[in-house]
Design a protein around this motif. Structure first.
Motif, PDB file in Angstrom:
ATOM      1  N   ILE A  84     -10.601 -18.947  -5.087  1.00  0.00           N
ATOM      2  CA  ILE A  84     -10.418 -19.178  -3.427  1.00  0.00           C
ATOM      3  C   ILE A  84     -10.724 -17.827  -2.967  1.00  0.00           C
ATOM      4  CG2 ILE A  84     -10.221 -20.967  -1.479  1.00  0.00           C
ATOM      5  CD1 ILE A  84      -7.689 -22.598  -3.254  1.00  0.00           C
ATOM      6  N   PRO A  85     -11.891 -17.635  -3.200  1.00  0.00           N
ATOM      7  CA  PRO A  85     -12.263 -15.912  -2.287  1.00  0.00           C
ATOM      8  C   PRO A  85     -11.845 -16.153  -0.860  1.00  0.00           C
ATOM      9  CG  PRO A  85     -14.491 -16.923  -1.980  1.00  0.00           C
ATOM     10  CD  PRO A  85     -13.174 -18.070  -3.182  1.00  0.00           C
ATOM     11  N   SER A  86     -11.575 -17.345   0.265  1.00  0.00           N
ATOM     12  CA  SER A  86     -11.306 -16.827   1.373  1.00  0.00           C
ATOM     13  C   SER A  86      -9.639 -16.845   2.259  1.00  0.00           C
ATOM     14  CB  SER A  86     -11.899 -17.813   2.012  1.00  0.00           C
ATOM     15  OG  SER A  86     -12.064 -19.212   1.312  1.00  0.00           O
ATOM     16  N   LEU A  87      -9.353 -16.916   0.806  1.00  0.00           N
ATOM     17  CA  LEU A  87      -8.042 -17.242   0.876  1.00  0.00           C
ATOM     18  C   LEU A  87      -6.954 -16.171   1.203  1.00  0.00           C
ATOM     19  CD1 LEU A  87      -5.819 -19.938   1.338  1.00  0.00           C
ATOM     20  CD2 LEU A  87      -4.873 -18.258  -1.318  1.00  0.00           C
ATOM     21  N   SER A  88      -6.678 -15.688   2.904  1.00  0.00           N
ATOM     22  CA  SER A  88      -6.451 -14.879   4.124  1.00  0.00           C
ATOM     23  C   SER A  88      -4.458 -15.073   4.004  1.00  0.00           C
ATOM     24  CB  SER A  88      -6.422 -14.777   5.189  1.00  0.00           C
ATOM     25  OG  SER A  88      -6.423 -15.655   6.062  1.00  0.00           O
ATOM     26  N   THR A  89      -4.080 -16.396   3.628  1.00  0.00           N
ATOM     27  CA  THR A  89      -2.537 -16.204   4.248  1.00  0.00           C
ATOM     28  C   THR A  89      -2.376 -17.228   2.852  1.00  0.00           C
ATOM     29  OG1 THR A  89      -2.581 -16.723   6.209  1.00  0.00           O
ATOM     30  CG2 THR A  89      -0.340 -17.435   5.268  1.00  0.00           C
ATOM     31  N   LEU A  90      -1.298 -17.126   1.829  1.00  0.00           N
ATOM     32  CA  LEU A  90      -0.650 -17.849   0.763  1.00  0.00           C
ATOM     33  C   LEU A  90       0.466 -17.421   0.455  1.00  0.00           C
ATOM     34  CD1 LEU A  90      -0.942 -19.514  -1.629  1.00  0.00           C
ATOM     35  CD2 LEU A  90      -1.372 -17.805  -2.490  1.00  0.00           C
ATOM     36  N   MET A  91       1.813 -18.727   1.446  1.00  0.00           N
ATOM     37  CA  MET A  91       3.151 -19.038   1.099  1.00  0.00           C
ATOM     38  C   MET A  91       3.447 -19.840   0.012  1.00  0.00           C
ATOM     39  SD  MET A  91       3.672 -17.822   5.455  1.00  0.00           S
ATOM     40  CE  MET A  91       2.377 -19.076   6.289  1.00  0.00           C
ATOM     41  N   LEU A  92       4.519 -19.924  -0.983  1.00  0.00           N
ATOM     42  CA  LEU A  92       5.537 -20.469  -1.478  1.00  0.00           C
ATOM     43  C   LEU A  92       6.181 -20.128  -1.693  1.00  0.00           C
ATOM     44  CD1 LEU A  92       2.300 -19.966  -4.385  1.00  0.00           C
ATOM     45  CD2 LEU A  92       2.065 -22.015  -2.537  1.00  0.00           C
ATOM     46  N   SER A  93       7.317 -19.537  -1.081  1.00  0.00           N
ATOM     47  CA  SER A  93       8.304 -19.252  -0.807  1.00  0.00           C
ATOM     48  C   SER A  93       9.509 -20.630  -0.978  1.00  0.00           C
ATOM     49  CB  SER A  93       8.739 -18.138   0.287  1.00  0.00           C
ATOM     50  OG  SER A  93       8.924 -19.287   1.280  1.00  0.00           O
ATOM     51  N   GLY A  94      10.685 -20.722  -0.486  1.00  0.00           N
ATOM     52  CA  GLY A  94      11.671 -21.639  -1.461  1.00  0.00           C
ATOM     53  C   GLY A  94      11.131 -22.767  -1.742  1.00  0.00           C
ATOM     54  N   ASN A  95      10.651 -22.412  -2.959  1.00  0.00           N
ATOM     55  CA  ASN A  95      10.459 -23.927  -3.792  1.00  0.00           C
ATOM     56  C   ASN A  95      11.344 -23.127  -5.546  1.00  0.00           C
ATOM     57  OD1 ASN A  95       8.509 -26.419  -2.723  1.00  0.00           O
ATOM     58  ND2 ASN A  95       7.682 -23.938  -1.963  1.00  0.00           N
ATOM     59  N   LYS A  96      10.996 -24.139  -6.514  1.00  0.00           N
ATOM     60  CA  LYS A  96      12.302 -24.039  -8.054  1.00  0.00           C
ATOM     61  C   LYS A  96      10.558 -23.437  -8.908  1.00  0.00           C
ATOM     62  CE  LYS A  96      15.124 -27.708  -6.614  1.00  0.00           C
ATOM     63  NZ  LYS A  96      15.516 -28.240  -7.370  1.00  0.00           N
ATOM     64  N   LEU A  97       9.484 -23.220  -8.074  1.00  0.00           N
ATOM     65  CA  LEU A  97       8.136 -22.351  -9.316  1.00  0.00           C
ATOM     66  C   LEU A  97       8.494 -20.985 -10.278  1.00  0.00           C
ATOM     67  CD1 LEU A  97       5.894 -22.048  -6.618  1.00  0.00           C
ATOM     68  CD2 LEU A  97       5.622 -23.982  -7.855  1.00  0.00           C
ATOM     69  N   ASP A  98       8.715 -21.309 -11.569  1.00  0.00           N
ATOM     70  CA  ASP A  98       9.151 -20.684 -12.588  1.00  0.00           C
ATOM     71  C   ASP A  98       7.441 -19.673 -13.389  1.00  0.00           C
ATOM     72  OD1 ASP A  98       7.971 -22.405 -13.947  1.00  0.00           O
ATOM     73  OD2 ASP A  98       9.910 -23.157 -14.392  1.00  0.00           O
ATOM     74  N   GLY A  99       7.810 -18.842 -14.751  1.00  0.00           N
ATOM     75  CA  GLY A  99       6.689 -19.037 -15.427  1.00  0.00           C
ATOM     76  C   GLY A  99       5.954 -18.003 -14.307  1.00  0.00           C
ATOM     77  N   THR A 100       5.235 -16.847 -14.863  1.00  0.00           N
ATOM     78  CA  THR A 100       5.065 -15.717 -14.223  1.00  0.00           C
ATOM     79  C   THR A 100       3.558 -15.575 -13.280  1.00  0.00           C
ATOM     80  OG1 THR A 100       2.435 -15.191 -16.356  1.00  0.00           O
ATOM     81  CG2 THR A 100       5.181 -14.132 -16.303  1.00  0.00           C
ATOM     82  N   ILE A 101       3.814 -15.092 -12.108  1.00  0.00           N
ATOM     83  CA  ILE A 101       2.539 -14.861 -11.501  1.00  0.00           C
ATOM     84  C   ILE A 101       1.092 -14.523 -11.527  1.00  0.00           C
ATOM     85  CG2 ILE A 101       2.261 -13.107  -8.121  1.00  0.00           C
ATOM     86  CD1 ILE A 101       5.148 -12.359  -8.879  1.00  0.00           C
TER      87      ILE A 101
END
Length: 587
Positions: free
Chosen positions: A159-176
């Motif tokens: 998504i080339p236009s993305l300027s803000t990405l906030m995924l905090s406070g969840n239970k996400l795992d794996g690598t970035i």
């Protein structure tokens, strides 16, 4: 923004040509009528900040002209309509701060027109759906404070236009995913408070547009790279380019990162706007080399939780503020004053000065982020009860009493404001930022540390009015700032809010409601969050104490310095309010 009440009528479907429903910020207590899905020309549904309850009608996903669905800060339950996103012109979706559950419908991430999606502070579960390459217009995505699990989709990097990405406070795992390094327009990236592991893709440290980067409270490992703050040179370049010159906030705390030879610190000197750096609760061990600090004894990092305050030396007066703060912190030691652990004064590889303070870390951030969480993009799981606000006011008064009356020489803080009040894990408050502090000798301002007049010394909204007239720095100026903070804590209004114009200010707002209409201006969560007591029992007692706090704030913010109480008088009054509060609550 009015005071409308009542319910949304089921007969709304009879408005066959209706295009916009805008009832933002009222007191509507209603479900959304299912018949709204029959308004085929409807383009915008704006119902934010009401008491809307129940489910979102599934047929809303079939409205072919819908461009904006804005229903944040309500009591919605159930799931998000499965077909939401199939609406071709859909641009704006904001459903934050409700009680929605279930999974995110995949259709929402397949729209070719959507640019803004905020689903934060709900109870959404399951994995994050994959992102279509057609989602080329998305600029803002916030899924914070949910129950999402699984891995971060690799397709987010498409998504080339993305300027803000906030995924905090969840239970996400794996690598970035490494693909996130492709987001060249990214300004805000928050992946904190998840279960992410592995190393941070090096490319994320070099996205030149970043201003806010937060990986805190995960399980990330590896040595911090030496090129933080640099973008690797291109084929035609022989020097480092595109440094993170706009980065203001970097949080890597609460992981398992290692410092290596600490050379990453030299790289960070390239981040000239950096004001918040969090490295606490990692495996940063060893000694900072002499190339990083001029201290004869190295600073050891390990179990110690610290914050690093970097001075922006390009700003007028910054070097002087660094030395003033060092001088002030050298002379004080108190439970309610920030403790300096060490300092760093050196030069970066380009010969530019680099100065920083290593400070005690306060895990709950600053008071400003608790009074104005939404303005600062924070979604707290816990709010400030009136009891906590009173405790914080007591702590600030104790700190000022120490500075004014009990340390030698006495000091005037000169920059008292909520962002300079830090909170630890038990919500004990302490004052920070002593860059503008002035010493008093026999009640005379020290000529070694100040001019004879104050000027506009401090922060707009908190500066005592006499300073604007060129009067000398005085303890009464701190008392004025304290009063503004008290009024801000009970109203939730910042003194620089846009509503204050044409002679209206925070003090006059409170004064106009004091005492009989005080409930009209109280910050709403004061009566919603009250230390676990029954709301019907506590509210009258809360109002009684709020009136006393308002009275204290008004006394401290009198226009004339001689009409204000001393900090000693303030201390005894706030202690009295605290005792009365506990007596009323426990009655």
């Amino acid at each position: 923004m009015n005071s409308l009440t009542g319910e949304l009528p089921e007969t709304i479907s009879s408005c066959s040509l209706l295009e916009i429903v805008d009832l933002f910020s009222n007191s509507i207590e209603s479900e959304i009528p299912p018949s709204i899905g029959q308004c085929s020309f409807l383009q915008q549904i704006i119902l934010g900040t009401n008491n809307i309850r129940g489910n979102i009608p599934p047929d809303i996903g079939l409205l072919s002209n819908l461009s904006a669905l804005f229903i944040p800060h309500n009591q919605l339950t159930g799931t998000i309509p499965q077909l939401l996103g199939s609406n071709k012109p859909l641009i704006w979706v904001n459903l934050q701060n409700n009680s929605l559950s279930g999974e995110i419908p995949p259709s929402l991430f397949n729209s070719t027109t959507t640019s803004y999606i905020d689903l934060s502070s709900n109870g959404l579960s399951g994995s994050i759906p994959p992102f279509s390459q057609a989602l080329s217009s998305l600029r803002y995505l916030s899924l914070t404070e949910n129950l999402l699990s699984g891995k971060i989709p690799i397709t987010l990097g498409n998504i080339p236009s993305l300027s803000t990405l906030m995924l905090s406070g969840n239970k996400l795992d794996g690598t970035i995913p490494k693909s996130l390094s492709n987001l060249s327009k990214l300004q805000i990236l928050d992946l904190s408070h998840n279960n992410l592991s592995g190393i941070v893709p090096p490319g994320l440290y070099t996205i030149s547009s970043l201003t806010y980067l937060n990986f805190g409270a995960n399980r990330l490992v590896g040595i911090l790279p030496t090129n933080i703050g640099y973008t690797l040179p291109g084929l035609t370049s022989i020097i480092f380019e595109g440094s993170l010159s706009d980065l203001t906030y970097l949080d890597l705390g609460g992981n398992k990162l290692e410092a290596g030879d600490w050379s990453f610190m030299s790289s960070l000197t390239n981040c000239t706007q950096l004001t918040n750096l969090w490295l606490d609760r990692n495996k940063l061990q060893g000694i900072i080399p002499s190339s990083i600090t001029n201290l004869s004894e190295g600073l050891k990092f390990g179990a110690c939780n610290v914050a690093i305050k970097v001075f922006r030396l390009d700003q007028n007066g910054a070097p002087k503020n660094f030395f003033a703060e060092c001088e002030a912190l050298k002379n004080i030691r108190h439970r309610n004053l920030i403790r300096v652990i060490n300092l760093c004064s050196t030069f970066d590889p380009s010969g530019n000065e680099y100065k920083a303070l290593i400070l005690e870390y306060r895990i709950n951030g600053n008071l400003e982020s608790w009074i104005h969480p939404k303005v600062l993009g924070r979604n707290p799981t816990k709010h400030l009860s009136l009891g906590l606000r009173i405790r914080i006011a007591v702590d600030i008064a104790v700190a000022l009493d120490y500075l004014h009356n009990r340390c030698s020489p006495p000091m005037v803080h000169c920059d008292l404001k909520p962002s300079n009040v830090l909170l630890d894990d038990e919500m004990v408050a302490c004052l920070s930022d002593f860059g503008l502090t002035k010493f008093l000798h026999n009640n005379i301002i020290s000529l070694n540390n100040s001019s004879s007049t104050a000027g506009l010394r401090g922060s707009i909204g908190y500066i005592a009015p006499e300073y604007g007239l060129g009067c000398k720095v005085s303890t009464e100026g701190d008392v004025y700032s304290y009063g503004i903070i008290v009024l801000e804590m009970i109203t939730g209004k910042c003194p620089t809010d846009e509503m204050f114009k044409d002679g209206m200010n925070l003090r006059s707002l409170v004064e106009s409601a004091f005492p009989h209409k005080i409930n009209d201006i109280l910050e709403p969560t004061i009566t919603e969050h009250h230390d676990g007591e029954d709301s019907n029992h506590v509210v009258p007692e809360i109002l009684t104490c709020a009136i006393q706090l308002a009275k204290l704030g008004l006394m401290c913010t009198e226009t004339s310095p001689k009409d204000r109480p001393t900090i000693n008088d303030v201390y005894y009054q706030i202690i009295s309010i605290k005792e009365k509060y506990h007596a009323l609550i426990n009655h």
